[in-house]
Design an enzyme around this catalytic site. Structure first.
Site, PDB file in Angstrom:
ATOM      1  N   GLY A  55       3.575  22.561  37.357  1.00 41.40           N
ATOM      2  CA  GLY A  55       4.117  21.493  36.529  1.00 41.40           C
ATOM      3  C   GLY A  55       5.389  20.911  37.123  1.00 41.40           C
ATOM      4  O   GLY A  55       5.920  21.408  38.127  1.00 41.40           O
ATOM      5  N   ASP A  56       5.842  19.803  36.529  1.00 41.65           N
ATOM      6  CA  ASP A  56       7.089  19.136  36.925  1.00 41.65           C
ATOM      7  C   ASP A  56       7.077  18.657  38.377  1.00 41.65           C
ATOM      8  O   ASP A  56       8.127  18.572  39.021  1.00 41.65           O
ATOM      9  CB  ASP A  56       8.308  20.064  36.703  1.00 41.65           C
ATOM     10  CG  ASP A  56       8.422  20.501  35.265  1.00 41.65           C
ATOM     11  OD1 ASP A  56       7.988  19.738  34.387  1.00 41.65           O
ATOM     12  OD2 ASP A  56       8.948  21.598  35.022  1.00 41.65           O
ATOM     13  N   GLY A  58       6.405  15.703  39.335  1.00 43.73           N
ATOM     14  CA  GLY A  58       6.855  14.301  39.413  1.00 43.73           C
ATOM     15  C   GLY A  58       5.733  13.356  38.991  1.00 43.73           C
ATOM     16  O   GLY A  58       5.712  12.189  39.390  1.00 43.73           O
ATOM     17  N   LYS A  59       4.830  13.875  38.151  1.00 43.31           N
ATOM     18  CA  LYS A  59       3.656  13.088  37.727  1.00 43.31           C
ATOM     19  C   LYS A  59       4.075  11.783  37.050  1.00 43.31           C
ATOM     20  O   LYS A  59       3.528  10.718  37.334  1.00 43.31           O
ATOM     21  CB  LYS A  59       2.779  13.925  36.768  1.00 43.31           C
ATOM     22  CG  LYS A  59       2.236  15.195  37.397  1.00 43.31           C
ATOM     23  CD  LYS A  59       1.498  16.055  36.399  1.00 43.31           C
ATOM     24  CE  LYS A  59       2.388  16.704  35.372  1.00 43.31           C
ATOM     25  NZ  LYS A  59       3.302  17.751  35.887  1.00 43.31           N
ATOM     26  N   LYS A 117       6.774   9.963  37.267  1.00 43.77           N
ATOM     27  CA  LYS A 117       7.299   8.965  38.200  1.00 43.77           C
ATOM     28  C   LYS A 117       6.160   8.249  38.921  1.00 43.77           C
ATOM     29  O   LYS A 117       6.142   7.018  39.002  1.00 43.77           O
ATOM     30  CB  LYS A 117       8.232   9.635  39.229  1.00 43.77           C
ATOM     31  CG  LYS A 117       8.540   8.685  40.353  1.00 43.77           C
ATOM     32  CD  LYS A 117       9.392   9.193  41.481  1.00 43.77           C
ATOM     33  CE  LYS A 117       9.160   8.243  42.654  1.00 43.77           C
ATOM     34  NZ  LYS A 117      10.192   8.210  43.654  1.00 43.77           N
ATOM     35  N   GLY A 176       7.058  17.148  29.975  1.00 40.43           N
ATOM     36  CA  GLY A 176       8.216  16.260  30.027  1.00 40.43           C
ATOM     37  C   GLY A 176       8.065  15.459  31.304  1.00 40.43           C
ATOM     38  O   GLY A 176       8.180  16.011  32.389  1.00 40.43           O
ATOM     39  N   HIS A 177       7.713  14.195  31.189  1.00 40.14           N
ATOM     40  CA  HIS A 177       7.449  13.358  32.361  1.00 40.14           C
ATOM     41  C   HIS A 177       8.581  12.339  32.509  1.00 40.14           C
ATOM     42  O   HIS A 177       8.766  11.487  31.636  1.00 40.14           O
ATOM     43  CB  HIS A 177       6.082  12.663  32.220  1.00 40.14           C
ATOM     44  CG  HIS A 177       4.943  13.636  32.239  1.00 40.14           C
ATOM     45  ND1 HIS A 177       3.626  13.258  32.160  1.00 40.14           N
ATOM     46  CD2 HIS A 177       4.926  14.994  32.359  1.00 40.14           C
ATOM     47  CE1 HIS A 177       2.852  14.335  32.220  1.00 40.14           C
ATOM     48  NE2 HIS A 177       3.626  15.394  32.333  1.00 40.14           N
ATOM     49  N   ARG A 179     -11.953  26.260  15.414  1.00 44.98           N
ATOM     50  CA  ARG A 179     -12.587  25.313  14.495  1.00 44.98           C
ATOM     51  C   ARG A 179     -11.887  25.207  13.138  1.00 44.98           C
ATOM     52  O   ARG A 179     -12.501  25.080  12.094  1.00 44.98           O
ATOM     53  CB  ARG A 179     -14.084  25.627  14.352  1.00 44.98           C
ATOM     54  CG  ARG A 179     -14.785  25.430  15.687  1.00 44.98           C
ATOM     55  CD  ARG A 179     -16.046  26.176  15.814  1.00 44.98           C
ATOM     56  NE  ARG A 179     -15.812  27.606  15.843  1.00 44.98           N
ATOM     57  CZ  ARG A 179     -16.795  28.505  15.912  1.00 44.98           C
ATOM     58  NH1 ARG A 179     -18.040  28.107  15.953  1.00 44.98           N
ATOM     59  NH2 ARG A 179     -16.512  29.787  15.925  1.00 44.98           N
ATOM     60  N   GLN A 181       1.281  19.409  32.811  1.00 46.16           N
ATOM     61  CA  GLN A 181       1.416  20.743  33.402  1.00 46.16           C
ATOM     62  C   GLN A 181       0.922  20.709  34.862  1.00 46.16           C
ATOM     63  O   GLN A 181       0.989  19.681  35.502  1.00 46.16           O
ATOM     64  CB  GLN A 181       0.671  21.815  32.588  1.00 46.16           C
ATOM     65  CG  GLN A 181       1.289  22.113  31.223  1.00 46.16           C
ATOM     66  CD  GLN A 181       1.043  21.051  30.174  1.00 46.16           C
ATOM     67  OE1 GLN A 181      -0.088  20.720  29.872  1.00 46.16           O
ATOM     68  NE2 GLN A 181       2.091  20.504  29.606  1.00 46.16           N
ATOM     69  N   GLY A 235      15.218  22.095  29.120  1.00 49.93           N
ATOM     70  CA  GLY A 235      16.513  22.229  29.785  1.00 49.93           C
ATOM     71  C   GLY A 235      16.675  23.557  30.517  1.00 49.93           C
ATOM     72  O   GLY A 235      17.722  23.825  31.109  1.00 49.93           O
TER      73      GLY A 235
HETATM   74  P1  GDP Z   1       6.495  15.760  35.712  1.00 45.95           P
HETATM   75  O1  GDP Z   1       6.478  16.684  34.542  1.00 45.95           O
HETATM   76  O2  GDP Z   1       5.481  16.132  36.741  1.00 45.95           O
HETATM   77  O3  GDP Z   1       6.412  14.307  35.338  1.00 45.95           O
HETATM   78  O4  GDP Z   1       7.913  15.973  36.416  1.00 45.95           O
HETATM   79  P2  GDP Z   1       9.336  16.081  35.680  1.00 45.95           P
HETATM   80  O5  GDP Z   1       9.765  14.751  35.233  1.00 45.95           O
HETATM   81  O6  GDP Z   1       9.346  17.172  34.667  1.00 45.95           O
HETATM   82  O7  GDP Z   1      10.225  16.639  36.861  1.00 45.95           O
HETATM   83  C1  GDP Z   1      10.405  15.938  38.038  1.00 45.95           C
HETATM   84  C2  GDP Z   1      11.923  15.706  38.225  1.00 45.95           C
HETATM   85  O8  GDP Z   1      12.165  15.316  39.557  1.00 45.95           O
HETATM   86  C3  GDP Z   1      12.442  14.569  37.378  1.00 45.95           C
HETATM   87  O9  GDP Z   1      13.772  14.833  37.030  1.00 45.95           O
HETATM   88  C4  GDP Z   1      12.342  13.369  38.306  1.00 45.95           C
HETATM   89  O10 GDP Z   1      13.274  12.349  37.977  1.00 45.95           O
HETATM   90  C5  GDP Z   1      12.692  13.992  39.618  1.00 45.95           C
HETATM   91  N1  GDP Z   1      12.062  13.419  40.812  1.00 45.95           N
HETATM   92  C6  GDP Z   1      10.820  12.910  40.959  1.00 45.95           C
HETATM   93  N2  GDP Z   1      10.580  12.598  42.241  1.00 45.95           N
HETATM   94  C7  GDP Z   1      11.688  12.921  42.921  1.00 45.95           C
HETATM   95  C8  GDP Z   1      12.059  12.857  44.297  1.00 45.95           C
HETATM   96  O11 GDP Z   1      11.295  12.479  45.170  1.00 45.95           O
HETATM   97  N3  GDP Z   1      13.305  13.315  44.621  1.00 45.95           N
HETATM   98  C9  GDP Z   1      14.186  13.783  43.703  1.00 45.95           C
HETATM   99  N4  GDP Z   1      15.364  14.207  44.127  1.00 45.95           N
HETATM  100  N5  GDP Z   1      13.865  13.850  42.404  1.00 45.95           N
HETATM  101  C10 GDP Z   1      12.636  13.444  42.025  1.00 45.95           C
HETATM  102  P1  IMO Z   2       4.811  18.953  32.704  1.00 52.37           P
HETATM  103  O1  IMO Z   2       3.678  18.103  32.193  1.00 52.37           O
HETATM  104  C1  IMO Z   2       6.339  22.929  33.608  1.00 52.37           C
HETATM  105  C2  IMO Z   2       4.931  26.225  31.077  1.00 52.37           C
HETATM  106  C3  IMO Z   2       5.945  26.879  30.163  1.00 52.37           C
HETATM  107  C4  IMO Z   2       5.362  28.273  30.109  1.00 52.37           C
HETATM  108  C5  IMO Z   2       3.863  28.022  30.090  1.00 52.37           C
HETATM  109  C6  IMO Z   2       3.256  27.996  28.702  1.00 52.37           C
HETATM  110  O2  IMO Z   2       6.154  18.415  32.398  1.00 52.37           O
HETATM  111  O3  IMO Z   2       4.616  19.294  34.138  1.00 52.37           O
HETATM  112  P2  IMO Z   2       3.327  26.330  26.642  1.00 52.37           P
HETATM  113  O4  IMO Z   2       4.459  25.619  25.978  1.00 52.37           O
HETATM  114  O5  IMO Z   2       2.291  25.431  27.199  1.00 52.37           O
HETATM  115  O6  IMO Z   2       2.757  27.401  25.762  1.00 52.37           O
HETATM  116  O7  IMO Z   2       3.986  27.116  27.870  1.00 52.37           O
HETATM  117  O8  IMO Z   2       3.678  26.771  30.706  1.00 52.37           O
HETATM  118  N1  IMO Z   2       4.822  24.749  30.917  1.00 52.37           N
HETATM  119  C7  IMO Z   2       5.305  23.864  31.797  1.00 52.37           C
HETATM  120  N2  IMO Z   2       6.019  24.048  32.930  1.00 52.37           N
HETATM  121  N3  IMO Z   2       5.948  21.684  33.247  1.00 52.37           N
HETATM  122  C8  IMO Z   2       5.212  21.499  32.137  1.00 52.37           C
HETATM  123  O9  IMO Z   2       4.691  20.294  31.812  1.00 52.37           O
HETATM  124  C9  IMO Z   2       4.888  22.603  31.331  1.00 52.37           C
HETATM  125  N4  IMO Z   2       4.204  22.765  30.176  1.00 52.37           N
HETATM  126  C10 IMO Z   2       4.162  24.078  29.948  1.00 52.37           C
HETATM  127  O10 IMO Z   2       7.221  26.864  30.745  1.00 52.37           O
HETATM  128  O11 IMO Z   2       5.658  28.974  31.296  1.00 52.37           O
HETATM  129 MG    MG Z   3       7.794  17.904  33.479  1.00 48.67          MG
END
Ligand code: GDP
Ligand code: IMO
Ligand code: MG
Length: 425
Positions: A12-13, A15-16, A18, A40-41, A143, A222, A300
């Site tokens: 997860g996280d 950068g989807k 973006k 959190g995107h 269900r 995720q 956070g």
């Molecule tokens: P998502 O859940 O896949 O949409 O990713 P998140 O938004 O949770 O986390 C990605 C973080 O990296 C965010 O704070 C973005 O603003 C930041 N981000 C995305 N692409 C880049 C990059 O190429 N460089 C840097 N430094 N930050 C990036």
């Molecule tokens: P995005 O879409 C990163 C992680 C949680 C935990 C596990 C289970 O922003 O990439 P849950 O709340 O689903 O029961 O948590 O999955 N997790 C994520 N980690 N990015 C996410 O979403 C996540 N959604 C859940 O931290 O380890």
């Molecule tokens: Mg995220």
């Protein structure tokens, strides 16, 4: 037309949000297919940052329809906050957002059950975002769930009360103290906001769109390594985060899937508990966290950081049928003399290149290949021709290992800090 898919290949996280925002002008419709407010995107443009949880990341493009698919679980309270926050930015979601009638609702008691379940697990907790995801999907598969379409049912309140009574019994079993009366007013207020958005039979809307030549991008939440089946169970989320989840979560046939964009960070992060073979508990890990601002967009929490894990990446590519790769956060690695990439694992005395069944109880030691880094700051680079040799060698290595092209390289959080390495079809 076929529906393209964009999903995370790690935990997860990646950068989807973006990249979906960057690609949206190429599509008529953006559809979220699973997960819920655990996501959190983050989108950044024109000097401001925006975090979306339930609403698809195409919402800032007024001409694009955004659909919350049947595979998503929706917390009305979080949803209302998103709607209000978008309104304060001049974006009225009522114009280009629709919700599947078959998406399930997260009730306040689902959140309480999530907290109770994690508390009961103690040291072995999942590290859930505590958004009620697990309990809501349990009610769906058990269900017992309540769906968005039930909001059109005059008996909605009876359905709600029956499910809440069931939850109260479960909370009593956990001996979990709570005050539901403090949570319900916000929930019922937020339901009115949900009711102001058009509900649709999204499987028909999406298939009709494909049949009439519209371009759809499915947005994952995720990452593949958090998938309920293929992730490091039980340290996973409760939905199918892989490409197959798109078919289920939107009602699109497998034969209607087109490109699969697999998105990964140039290193790895994980938030919450569970195995992470390449995790760095040293100053390099700290450096990645500080430079990459690796703190959860939803909770956070500090994200755990480590080197790129090739067996895990290849596993995700295999599961998803990835057709092209997108590499994020390349800028964060600038200035490191040596970059390590895990290319195999030492496991039960052997060197292996696959992800073994038991990643939770067994020790997995990464085997690293070392590559040279680059010193240049990438954040101002606007042309792929100006990317440093060290980065090009890093990308070449990944392309050779995976057999796939890296078509997009991201060099900063802003929409503009996105470089296309080939002309996208
Ligand atoms: P998502 O859940 O896949 O949409 O990713 P998140 O938004 O949770 O986390 C990605 C973080 O990296 C965010 O704070 C973005 O603003 C930041 N981000 C995305 N692409 C880049 C990059 O190429 N460089 C840097 N430094 N930050 C990036
Ligand atoms: P995005 O879409 C990163 C992680 C949680 C935990 C596990 C289970 O922003 O990439 P849950 O709340 O689903 O029961 O948590 O999955 N997790 C994520 N980690 N990015 C996410 O979403 C996540 N959604 C859940 O931290 O380890
Ligand atoms: Mg995220």
């Amino acid at each position: 037309m076929k529906a393209d898919v964009l999903l995370g290949l790690q935990w997860g996280d990646e950068g989807k949000g973006k990249v979906v925002d960057v690609l949206t002008p190429r599509y008529d419709l953006i559809a979220r297919f699973q997960g819920g407010p655990n996501a959190g995107h983050t989108l950044e443009f024109e000097g401001t940052k925006h975090v979306l949880h339930t609403i698809p990341s195409g919402i800032f493009h007024a001409d694009t329809l955004n659909v919350i698919g049947n595979g998503v679980v929706i917390d009305p309270v979080v949803f209302k906050k998103e709607v209000d926050s978008l309104l304060s930015r001049g974006v009225d979601v009522r114009k280009n957002l629709k919700i599947s009638r078959k998406a399930h609702l997260i009730l306040p008691t689902h959140r309480l059950l999530d907290a109770a379940s994690e508390a009961a697990k103690g040291q072995s907790k999942i590290g859930s975002t505590l958004k009620g995801i697990g309990p809501a999907y349990m009610d769906k598969t058990g269900r017992n769930g309540i769906r968005i379409g039930d909001l059109e049912n005059p008996r909605f309140i009876e359905l709600y009360t029956a499910l809440v009574d069931k939850h109260k019994a479960m909370l009593a079993h956990h001996q979990y103290a709570y005050d539901l009366s403090a949570l319900e007013p916000d929930f019922f207020t937020a339901l009115e906001v949900i009711r102001s958005i058009p509900f649709i039979d999204s499987e028909y809307v999406l298939n009709d769109a494909l049949n009439s030549g519209k371009a759809i991008l499915a947005e994952g939440a995720q990452g593949s390594l958090l998938d309920i089946d293929f992730g490091s169970y039980p340290f996973v989320t409760s939905s199918h985060t892989v490409t197959a989840g798109t078919c289920i979560g939107l009602g699109i046939a497998p034969t209607s899937i087109g490109k699969v964009y697999g998105i990964f960070k140039a290193y790895c992060t994980r938030v919450g508990s569970g195995p992470f073979p390449t995790e760095l508990n040293d100053e390099t890990g700290e450096l990645l966290r500080t430079r990459g601002h690796e703190f959860g967009s939803t909770t956070g929490r500090a994200r755990r950081c480590g080197w790129l894990d090739m067996p895990a990446l290849k596993y995700a590519i295999m599961l998803n049928g990835v057709t092209e790769l997108i590499m994020m956060k390349s800028d964060v690695l600038s200035g490191l003399d040596t970059l390590k990439v895990c290319t195999a694992y030492r496991y039960r005395g052997e060197e292996i290149t696959h992800v073994p069944y038991d990643v939770v109880n067994e020790h997995i030691e990464p085997v690293y290949t070392e590559l040279g880094g680059w010193s240049e700051d990438l954040t101002g680079v606007t042309d792929v021709a100006a990317l440093p040799d060290g980065l090009n060698r890093y990308i070449d290595f990944i392309e050779r290992e995976t057999g796939l092209p890296v078509t997009i390289v991201s060099v900063g959080p802003d929409r503009m800090q996105t470089l296309l390495r080939t002309v996208l079809a």
